[in-house]
Motif scaffolding. Structure first.
Motif, PDB file in Angstrom:
ATOM      1  N   SER A  64       0.908  -1.261  -0.065  1.00 32.03           N
ATOM      2  CA  SER A  64      -0.018   0.000  -0.140  1.00 32.03           C
ATOM      3  C   SER A  64       0.805   1.157   0.151  1.00 32.03           C
ATOM      4  CB  SER A  64      -0.943   0.101   1.423  1.00 32.03           C
ATOM      5  OG  SER A  64      -1.703   1.149   1.217  1.00 32.03           O
ATOM      6  N   THR A  65       0.522   2.062  -0.867  1.00 33.17           N
ATOM      7  CA  THR A  65       1.321   3.387  -0.958  1.00 33.17           C
ATOM      8  C   THR A  65       0.495   4.612  -0.902  1.00 33.17           C
ATOM      9  OG1 THR A  65       1.564   3.458  -3.291  1.00 33.17           O
ATOM     10  CG2 THR A  65       3.059   2.089  -2.405  1.00 33.17           C
ATOM     11  N   GLY A  66       1.148   5.594  -1.355  1.00 34.21           N
ATOM     12  CA  GLY A  66       0.705   7.047  -1.542  1.00 34.21           C
ATOM     13  C   GLY A  66      -0.095   7.349  -2.919  1.00 34.21           C
ATOM     14  N   GLY A  67       0.077   6.403  -3.945  1.00 35.37           N
ATOM     15  CA  GLY A  67      -0.644   6.559  -4.856  1.00 35.37           C
ATOM     16  C   GLY A  67       0.188   6.780  -6.092  1.00 35.37           C
ATOM     17  N   SER A  68      -0.372   7.302  -7.181  1.00 34.47           N
ATOM     18  CA  SER A  68       0.342   7.160  -8.485  1.00 34.47           C
ATOM     19  C   SER A  68       1.692   7.960  -8.570  1.00 34.47           C
ATOM     20  CB  SER A  68      -0.602   7.876  -9.622  1.00 34.47           C
ATOM     21  OG  SER A  68      -1.731   7.207  -9.875  1.00 34.47           O
ATOM     22  N   VAL A  69       1.740   9.222  -8.221  1.00 31.46           N
ATOM     23  CA  VAL A  69       3.096  10.160  -8.161  1.00 31.46           C
ATOM     24  C   VAL A  69       4.216   9.258  -7.343  1.00 31.46           C
ATOM     25  CG1 VAL A  69       4.163  12.133  -7.867  1.00 31.46           C
ATOM     26  CG2 VAL A  69       1.837  12.236  -8.859  1.00 31.46           C
ATOM     27  N   TYR A  70       3.686   8.865  -6.185  1.00 29.60           N
ATOM     28  CA  TYR A  70       4.595   8.177  -5.348  1.00 29.60           C
ATOM     29  C   TYR A  70       5.062   7.023  -5.756  1.00 29.60           C
ATOM     30  CZ  TYR A  70       6.310   5.544  -0.980  1.00 29.60           C
ATOM     31  OH  TYR A  70       7.050   4.822  -0.486  1.00 29.60           O
ATOM     32  N   GLY A 143      -7.038  15.339  -2.075  1.00 37.18           N
ATOM     33  CA  GLY A 143      -6.062  14.096  -2.447  1.00 37.18           C
ATOM     34  C   GLY A 143      -4.780  14.372  -1.578  1.00 37.18           C
ATOM     35  N   ASN A 144      -4.262  13.238  -1.293  1.00 37.30           N
ATOM     36  CA  ASN A 144      -2.907  13.430  -0.588  1.00 37.30           C
ATOM     37  C   ASN A 144      -1.716  13.714  -1.416  1.00 37.30           C
ATOM     38  OD1 ASN A 144      -3.561  10.609  -1.327  1.00 37.30           O
ATOM     39  ND2 ASN A 144      -1.374  10.353  -0.698  1.00 37.30           N
ATOM     40  N   PRO A 145      -0.971  14.598  -0.766  1.00 43.38           N
ATOM     41  CA  PRO A 145       0.174  15.110  -1.750  1.00 43.38           C
ATOM     42  C   PRO A 145       0.922  13.721  -2.383  1.00 43.38           C
ATOM     43  CG  PRO A 145       0.400  16.174   0.159  1.00 43.38           C
ATOM     44  CD  PRO A 145      -0.791  15.145   0.423  1.00 43.38           C
ATOM     45  N   GLY A 146       1.362  13.814  -3.467  1.00 43.56           N
ATOM     46  CA  GLY A 146       2.212  12.676  -4.152  1.00 43.56           C
ATOM     47  C   GLY A 146       1.025  11.654  -4.856  1.00 43.56           C
ATOM     48  N   SER A 147      -0.201  12.084  -4.904  1.00 51.04           N
ATOM     49  CA  SER A 147      -1.280  11.110  -5.576  1.00 51.04           C
ATOM     50  C   SER A 147      -1.649  11.834  -6.960  1.00 51.04           C
ATOM     51  CB  SER A 147      -2.437  11.006  -4.575  1.00 51.04           C
ATOM     52  OG  SER A 147      -3.223  12.270  -4.564  1.00 51.04           O
ATOM     53  N   GLY A 148      -2.071  10.817  -7.758  1.00 50.71           N
ATOM     54  CA  GLY A 148      -2.500  11.262  -9.059  1.00 50.71           C
ATOM     55  C   GLY A 148      -3.681  11.976  -8.846  1.00 50.71           C
ATOM     56  N   ASN A 149      -4.464  11.478  -7.818  1.00 47.70           N
ATOM     57  CA  ASN A 149      -5.731  12.184  -7.405  1.00 47.70           C
ATOM     58  C   ASN A 149      -5.638  13.551  -7.416  1.00 47.70           C
ATOM     59  OD1 ASN A 149      -8.530  10.916  -6.243  1.00 47.70           O
ATOM     60  ND2 ASN A 149      -8.129  12.849  -5.320  1.00 47.70           N
ATOM     61  N   GLU A 150      -4.767  14.190  -6.431  1.00 47.57           N
ATOM     62  CA  GLU A 150      -4.396  15.236  -6.409  1.00 47.57           C
ATOM     63  C   GLU A 150      -3.964  16.095  -7.648  1.00 47.57           C
ATOM     64  OE1 GLU A 150      -1.526  18.187  -3.373  1.00 47.57           O
ATOM     65  OE2 GLU A 150      -0.515  16.633  -4.938  1.00 47.57           O
ATOM     66  N   ALA A 151      -3.164  15.426  -8.518  1.00 45.88           N
ATOM     67  CA  ALA A 151      -2.667  16.072  -9.743  1.00 45.88           C
ATOM     68  C   ALA A 151      -3.946  16.344 -10.701  1.00 45.88           C
ATOM     69  CB  ALA A 151      -1.608  15.207 -10.258  1.00 45.88           C
ATOM     70  N   THR A 152      -4.833  15.150 -10.530  1.00 41.73           N
ATOM     71  CA  THR A 152      -5.713  15.484 -11.800  1.00 41.73           C
ATOM     72  C   THR A 152      -6.755  16.660 -11.170  1.00 41.73           C
ATOM     73  OG1 THR A 152      -5.541  13.006 -12.230  1.00 41.73           O
ATOM     74  CG2 THR A 152      -7.860  14.277 -13.141  1.00 41.73           C
ATOM     75  N   VAL A 153      -7.086  16.446  -9.990  1.00 37.19           N
ATOM     76  CA  VAL A 153      -8.164  17.784  -9.577  1.00 37.19           C
ATOM     77  C   VAL A 153      -7.628  19.172  -9.513  1.00 37.19           C
ATOM     78  CG1 VAL A 153      -9.410  18.621  -7.414  1.00 37.19           C
ATOM     79  CG2 VAL A 153      -9.059  16.128  -7.854  1.00 37.19           C
ATOM     80  N   LEU A 154      -6.131  19.199  -9.478  1.00 38.56           N
ATOM     81  CA  LEU A 154      -5.434  20.508  -9.345  1.00 38.56           C
ATOM     82  C   LEU A 154      -5.623  21.146 -11.054  1.00 38.56           C
ATOM     83  CD1 LEU A 154      -2.841  20.592  -6.977  1.00 38.56           C
ATOM     84  CD2 LEU A 154      -4.940  21.731  -6.694  1.00 38.56           C
TER      85      LEU A 154
END
Length: 319
Positions: A64-70, A143-154
Motif C-alpha cells: 500500500s502506498t501514497g498513489g500514482s506519483v509516489y 487528495g494526499n500529496p503525491g497522488s494522481g488524484n491531487e494532480a488531476t483535481v488541480l
C-alpha cells in the motif's frame, strides 16, 4: 528496511520471505490506499503470479502506498519494481510535464492498461454541491500529496477557474480516511479517481446520505481536448446507495508500469500469468468486468517494456 538493495516495508519483506523459494526473483507492486481499487488489483496480480503453475521462480508482493506519483518516483529510485498509476500521470512522467516538469523519466515503461478509473466527486447531500463550481466555499478533500488524484483535481481546477484558496478547506487526507471524514462532517465532499464499484464510496454512502456530483461542462470538454489521455464516462447508477442514475464525469486508465531496470523475464512472467488466467483475473474485482485482452493495450502513455512486448507478440495482440 532494505532487501536486495531496495527499501521495502517490513510487512512486505516478511510476506516475501514466507515463500519457500531459493534463487527466486522477488518483485513488489506499489498500489494505493487499502480501501481503493489499486490495492486489491495489486493483490490480484500477485495472487496469479504466485500460484502460477509453471516454475518461474518469480515471487510477487503488494504494498500500500501514497498513489500514482509516489509509485512513479519510487520505481524511478529502484525501491519498487511495478506500480499502478493513472495514465495521465504516466504521460506526464514520460514527457516531463505536470508533477514531473523538466524531469522526464525515460526508463518508465508500460506493462498493461488494466481498467478505467473515473474522477468522482462524493459529497454530503446536505452540502448542496450540485455541480463542480459549488465546491467554492466548501470543505473539500482534493487528495494526499503525491497522488494522481491531487494532480488531476488541480488540473481540473485550473481549467475551471477554481483556486484552492476558493475552498473553505482544501483537504489532503488519504483515500482510506475520506469516508469517515465525510460521515463525521469534517469535510463536505471529496474527489476520488477510482475504478467502480469501490468499497470506499460504498462505506461512505452506507454511513451518510451522499450525492455523487456530476463533473461536466465546457471546462471538462476543453480539458479532454487538451489532454487526450482523458475521456468522458459515467459512474453507473445503482452502484451506491441514493445514487440511482448514471453520473457524467471523465477519467483515465489504471496502468501497470515498471522500469527498464526490471528484467525482461520478470515482466514477461507477470503478463503471462495474468493473460493465461484472464477469466479468473476478471472475476477478482468488479472493476474488471468489461475489460478484454485487447483493451489492456488501450490508454498506454509510456512505451511498452520489452518483456510485455515479447508476450503480446507471442499471442498475436501486437505485431
Amino acid at each position: 528496511m532494505k532487501f536486495n538493495g531496495k527499501k521495502i516495508a517490513t510487512a512486505t519483506l516478511i510476506g516475501m520471505l514466507s515463500i519457500p523459494a531459493f534463487s527466486a526473483e522477488f518483485v513488489t507492486i506499489g498500489t494505493g490506499g487499502v480501501t481503493g481499487t489499486y490495492y486489491p488489483t495489486g493483490g490480484a496480480i500477485c495472487r496469479l503470479v504466485n500460484q502460477y503453475k509453471k516454475d518461474t521462480k518469480l515471487r510477487c508482493s503488494v504494498e500500500s502506498t501514497g498513489g500514482s506519483v509516489y509509485n512513479v518516483n519510487t520505481i524511478k529510485n529502484g525501491e519498487l519494481d511495478f506500480g499502478i498509476v493513472q495514465s495521465d500521470v504516466v504521460y506526464q512522467a514520460s514527457k516531463g510535464e505536470g508533477a514531473f516538469e523538466g524531469a522526464a523519466i525515460p526508463k518508465l515503461k508500460s506493462v498493461m492498461a488494466i481498467y478505467p478509473e473515473l474522477l468522482t466527486l462524493v459529497t454530503r447531500k446536505d452540502a448542496n454541491i450540485n455541480s463542480l463550481i459549488d465546491v467554492k466555499g466548501k470543505r473539500i478533500n482534493i487528495g494526499n500529496p503525491g497522488s494522481g488524484n491531487e494532480a488531476t483535481v488541480l488540473g481540473l481546477f485550473e481549467e475551471s477557474g477554481i483556486k484552492k484558496s476558493d475552498l473553505k478547506f482544501a483537504g489532503a487526507l488519504k483515500a482510506s480516511e475520506m469516508p469517515d471524514a465525510l460521515r463525521d462532517n469534517k469535510i463536505d465532499g471529496y474527489f476520488y479517481m477510482v475504478g467502480h464499484p469501490t468499497a470506499n464510496i460504498k462505506d461512505a454512502s452506507n454511513s451518510v446520505d451522499v450525492k455523487i456530483t456530476p463533473i461536466e461542462g465546457a471546462n471538462v470538454d476543453s480539458l479532454i481536448k487538451r489532454y487526450p489521455y482523458f475521456a468522458k464516462a459515467n459512474v453507473p447508477g445503482g452502484m451506491y446507495k441514493g445514487n440511482d442514475t448514471d453520473i457524467p464525469t471523465f477519467g483515465v486508465k489504471a496502468v501497470l508500469v515498471t522500469s527498464d531496470d526490471v528484467s525482461v523475464n520478470a515482466v514477461y512472467t507477470v503478463v503471462k500469468a495474468i493473460l493465461e488466467n484472464f477469466d479468473e483475473f476478471k472475476q477478482l474485482h468488479p472493476a474488471y468486468a468489461n475489460i478484454t485482452k485487447e483493451s489492456l493495450l488501450d490508454g498506454l502513455s509510456a512505451p511498452l517494456h520489452e518483456g510485455a512486448k515479447k508476450y503480446y507478440q507471442e499471442i498475436g495482440l501486437i505485431k
